[in-house]
Design a protein around this motif. Structure first.
Motif, short mmCIF file in Angstrom:
data_model
loop_
_atom_site.label_atom_id
_atom_site.label_comp_id
_atom_site.label_asym_id
_atom_site.label_seq_id
_atom_site.Cartn_x
_atom_site.Cartn_y
_atom_site.Cartn_z
N PHE A 13 0.87 -0.74 -0.02
CA PHE A 13 -0.15 -0.12 0.14
C PHE A 13 0.62 1.46 0.27
N ALA A 14 1.97 1.52 0.62
CA ALA A 14 2.74 2.34 0.21
C ALA A 14 3.76 2.55 -0.58
N GLY A 15 3.58 1.30 -1.80
CA GLY A 15 4.40 1.48 -2.80
C GLY A 15 5.69 0.62 -2.69
N ASN A 16 5.71 0.35 -2.14
CA ASN A 16 6.97 -0.82 -1.02
C ASN A 16 7.05 -2.23 -2.72
N PRO A 17 8.30 -2.46 -2.57
CA PRO A 17 7.35 -3.56 -3.45
C PRO A 17 8.12 -4.66 -2.54
N GLU A 43 7.33 -12.40 0.66
CA GLU A 43 7.31 -11.76 2.29
C GLU A 43 5.43 -11.62 1.54
N VAL A 44 4.74 -11.49 0.51
CA VAL A 44 3.04 -11.75 0.61
C VAL A 44 2.86 -12.44 0.88
#
Length: 192
Positions: free
Chosen positions: A153-157, A162-163
């Motif tokens: 959501f913050a734009g971090n890949p 991790e997901v």
């Protein structure tokens, strides 16, 4: 919290969205052996004579790889349902939403579920949350689920690992017991 004890009735195996279209996603993914783990669990369930539910996403968007009439909407050949196994079509992430799944399970006296498939943070997580909220004992097999790289959501890949790990953390202890394929096979070794 959803807990699963040894069953006094059959446990249903829910396989989510293992269709040919998901193989066309070009993003990096995790758990490259997930399909083999799913096939192992499906064969174990067949040996036990327990119910398998094959859940297929059918998109309402005509340009989707999951649109009706396209090869992407078909099951992957190695995970193809047998003729007598239940196939459920869904149009949203949650397999319980706008479907007959809950009734199908209740009619058969099924109170415990094992969930596998794709994507970990999408249809797997949504279905597991609802299963638990409806009172089903719910197991999610972490090494028989997978997902893809994603931007948060913050734009971090974020990597697929991790997901996936966050999805499993979201479910663990609150909505489901998160387990390995090996532990499920051992737990349900000779229940028939």
């Amino acid at each position: 919290m959803s807990t699963v004890a040894l069953p006094d009735s059959p446990v249903a195996l829910l396989t989510i969205d293992m269709q040919q279209g998901i193989q066309r996603v070009k993003l990096p993914r995790n758990n490259p052996g997930a399909e083999q783990q799913i096939a192992t669990l499906q064969q174990h369930w067949r040996n036990l004579g327990w119910p398998l539910v094959h859940i297929r996403h059918v998109s309402r968007q005509p340009d989707s790889v999951f649109a009706p009439g396209q090869s992407g909407a078909l099951f992957q050949p190695e995970l193809q349902p047998l003729a007598h196994e239940y196939v459920l079509e869904k149009n949203v992430t949650d397999a319980f939403c706008h479907s007959a799944l809950e009734r199908w399970l209740h009619v058969r006296g099924i109170r415990q579920l094992v969930i596998v498939g794709v994507a970990s943070e999408n249809s797997v997580e949504a279905t597991a949350r609802t299963a638990s909220n409806l009172g089903f004992g719910t197991l999610v097999v972490h090494d028989a689920c997978y997902t893809f790289d994603k931007t948060d959501f913050a734009g971090n890949p974020r990597s697929a690992d991790e997901v996936h790990d966050m999805a499993m953390a979201n479910l663990r202890d609150e909505y489901a017991e998160v387990v390995s394929c090996t532990s499920v096979v051992e737990r349900f070794a000779s229940q028939s």
